[in-house]
Design a protein around this motif. Sequence first.
Motif, mmCIF file in Angstrom:
data_model
loop_
_atom_site.group_PDB
_atom_site.id
_atom_site.type_symbol
_atom_site.label_atom_id
_atom_site.label_comp_id
_atom_site.label_asym_id
_atom_site.label_seq_id
_atom_site.Cartn_x
_atom_site.Cartn_y
_atom_site.Cartn_z
ATOM 1 N N ARG A 257 35.853 -13.137 63.551
ATOM 2 C CA ARG A 257 35.843 -11.671 63.520
ATOM 3 C C ARG A 257 35.437 -11.140 62.152
ATOM 4 N N LEU A 258 35.822 -11.852 61.099
ATOM 5 C CA LEU A 258 35.359 -11.453 59.766
ATOM 6 C C LEU A 258 33.849 -11.620 59.662
ATOM 7 N N GLN A 259 33.328 -12.723 60.179
ATOM 8 C CA GLN A 259 31.880 -12.934 60.190
ATOM 9 C C GLN A 259 31.171 -11.773 60.874
ATOM 10 N N ASP A 260 31.725 -11.336 61.988
ATOM 11 C CA ASP A 260 31.122 -10.234 62.736
ATOM 12 C C ASP A 260 31.186 -8.927 61.935
ATOM 13 N N ARG A 261 32.326 -8.666 61.297
ATOM 14 C CA ARG A 261 32.459 -7.431 60.516
ATOM 15 C C ARG A 261 31.506 -7.405 59.333
ATOM 16 N N LEU A 262 31.287 -8.560 58.728
ATOM 17 C CA LEU A 262 30.377 -8.635 57.584
ATOM 18 C C LEU A 262 28.913 -8.582 58.014
ATOM 19 N N GLY A 263 28.650 -8.793 59.295
ATOM 20 C CA GLY A 263 27.288 -8.714 59.808
ATOM 21 C C GLY A 263 26.390 -9.826 59.318
ATOM 22 N N VAL A 264 26.942 -11.034 59.189
ATOM 23 C CA VAL A 264 26.180 -12.158 58.647
ATOM 24 C C VAL A 264 26.112 -13.296 59.659
ATOM 25 N N ASP A 265 25.032 -14.055 59.596
ATOM 26 C CA ASP A 265 24.868 -15.244 60.432
ATOM 27 C C ASP A 265 25.155 -16.464 59.568
ATOM 28 N N MET B 23 24.068 -20.042 64.218
ATOM 29 C CA MET B 23 22.981 -20.431 63.321
ATOM 30 C C MET B 23 22.085 -21.449 64.017
ATOM 31 N N GLU B 24 20.840 -21.501 63.594
ATOM 32 C CA GLU B 24 19.907 -22.507 64.080
ATOM 33 C C GLU B 24 19.976 -23.701 63.134
ATOM 34 N N PHE B 25 20.641 -24.763 63.587
ATOM 35 C CA PHE B 25 20.984 -25.884 62.711
ATOM 36 C C PHE B 25 19.747 -26.531 62.086
ATOM 37 N N ALA B 26 18.844 -27.041 62.895
ATOM 38 C CA ALA B 26 17.674 -27.747 62.360
ATOM 39 C C ALA B 26 16.780 -26.820 61.560
ATOM 40 N N ALA B 27 16.632 -25.578 61.998
ATOM 41 C CA ALA B 27 15.785 -24.622 61.274
ATOM 42 C C ALA B 27 16.379 -24.284 59.915
ATOM 43 N N THR B 28 17.699 -24.204 59.848
ATOM 44 C CA THR B 28 18.352 -23.880 58.581
ATOM 45 C C THR B 28 18.088 -24.942 57.531
ATOM 46 N N PHE B 29 18.174 -26.215 57.939
ATOM 47 C CA PHE B 29 18.072 -27.315 56.978
ATOM 48 C C PHE B 29 16.683 -27.948 56.911
ATOM 49 N N GLY B 30 15.809 -27.574 57.820
ATOM 50 C CA GLY B 30 14.477 -28.162 57.816
ATOM 51 C C GLY B 30 14.440 -29.569 58.362
ATOM 52 N N THR B 31 15.527 -30.014 58.986
ATOM 53 C CA THR B 31 15.632 -31.338 59.584
ATOM 54 C C THR B 31 16.805 -31.323 60.554
ATOM 55 N N PRO B 32 16.728 -32.108 61.650
ATOM 56 C CA PRO B 32 17.860 -32.142 62.579
ATOM 57 C C PRO B 32 19.026 -32.978 62.062
ATOM 58 N N ALA C 106 28.544 -12.845 50.116
ATOM 59 C CA ALA C 106 28.158 -12.206 48.865
ATOM 60 C C ALA C 106 26.955 -12.876 48.207
ATOM 61 N N VAL C 107 26.823 -14.207 48.366
ATOM 62 C CA VAL C 107 25.760 -14.933 47.657
ATOM 63 C C VAL C 107 24.624 -15.358 48.578
ATOM 64 N N GLY C 108 24.711 -15.008 49.862
ATOM 65 C CA GLY C 108 23.654 -15.388 50.793
ATOM 66 C C GLY C 108 23.693 -16.840 51.215
ATOM 67 N N ALA C 109 24.894 -17.426 51.268
ATOM 68 C CA ALA C 109 25.025 -18.814 51.698
ATOM 69 C C ALA C 109 24.783 -18.929 53.199
ATOM 70 N N ALA C 110 24.486 -20.155 53.635
ATOM 71 C CA ALA C 110 24.114 -20.375 55.033
ATOM 72 C C ALA C 110 25.283 -20.814 55.902
ATOM 73 N N PHE C 111 26.313 -21.414 55.302
ATOM 74 C CA PHE C 111 27.406 -21.938 56.106
ATOM 75 C C PHE C 111 28.666 -22.083 55.256
ATOM 76 N N VAL C 112 29.790 -22.207 55.943
ATOM 77 C CA VAL C 112 31.065 -22.497 55.297
ATOM 78 C C VAL C 112 31.664 -23.721 55.965
ATOM 79 N N ARG C 113 32.494 -24.428 55.224
ATOM 80 C CA ARG C 113 33.279 -25.522 55.792
ATOM 81 C C ARG C 113 34.718 -25.048 55.892
ATOM 82 N N VAL C 114 35.317 -25.269 57.056
ATOM 83 C CA VAL C 114 36.708 -24.895 57.285
ATOM 84 C C VAL C 114 37.468 -26.156 57.684
ATOM 85 N N ASN C 115 38.409 -26.569 56.862
ATOM 86 C CA ASN C 115 39.113 -27.830 57.100
ATOM 87 C C ASN C 115 39.962 -27.801 58.362
#
Length: 275
Positions: free
Chosen positions: A145-153, A1-10, A114-123
């Motif tokens: 690998r799940l991210q790749d199978r789902l075809g999502v960024d 993902m493009e971090f700063a572009a995603t959030f509109g700020t670095p 499913a909801v078009g979210a931009a990121f996940v947090r993994v503890n």
Amino acid sequence: MEFAATFGTPRPVVGMVHLPPLPGSPTADDDGERAIERVVDRAVADAEALTSGGVDAVMIENFGDVPFHPDDVPKHTVASMTRAAAAVAADIDLPIGINVLRNDADAAMSVAAAVGAAFVRVNVHTGSRVTDQGVVDGRAHRTLRLQDRLGVDIGVFADVDVKHSAPLSDASGALQSIPDTAERGLADAVIVSGHGTGEPADETTLRAVVEERDAHGLDTPVLVGSGVRSETVAETLRVADGVVVGTALKEGGETTAPVDLDRVRELVSRADAVR
């Protein structure tokens, strides 16, 4: 993902939407259909307050589902989180993150897709940690690998030395986790937190993590994931690349209370002063 572009700020401010106990949890409201409606209403109200207060993103988490499943939540939890997250996504125009406690990255990635979210947090993304749920193992290989199978960024924001846990060995601490989490685990960002919910991250540790990242020639953003307050956010953002804030934005500073709009505005204003 493009971090700063995603959030509109670095250096984004991410506000937490802590969901009340979901149906099926031990402390959930036992009222059938109305129970999930109340969860959704609360999620939307908190997300709207965070948005109005000026945060750059929101993250939705099943905080009320204690005691947490270690790494595989029931299907009804995934369904409830998807319903709440979809309602939030339809209501606000900000990037959304998903965290499924304690460490169900498969569920988080699935809900996010499913909801078009931009990121996940993994503890626990790489390595293993001793937690109140037992030993929790990172499964970066499955998550990516799940991210790749789902075809999502969808960005993976992974904790290092995550709160409410302890390392299995000296080789599992925050500094040792950086190359494994960011380089070998392909995390898009790493998160440094305190020992527990609402507890500040150690400033020395934060600076050391940033230095260790730089020493490995990485550009992975480092965020602080607990204990950030209005009084400390400016100083934190002089070192970190973003903050995840929950407790400090709630009424009375209580983690389970509704979001307080005035608290959000105050913290964002102080963050803006250094951004």
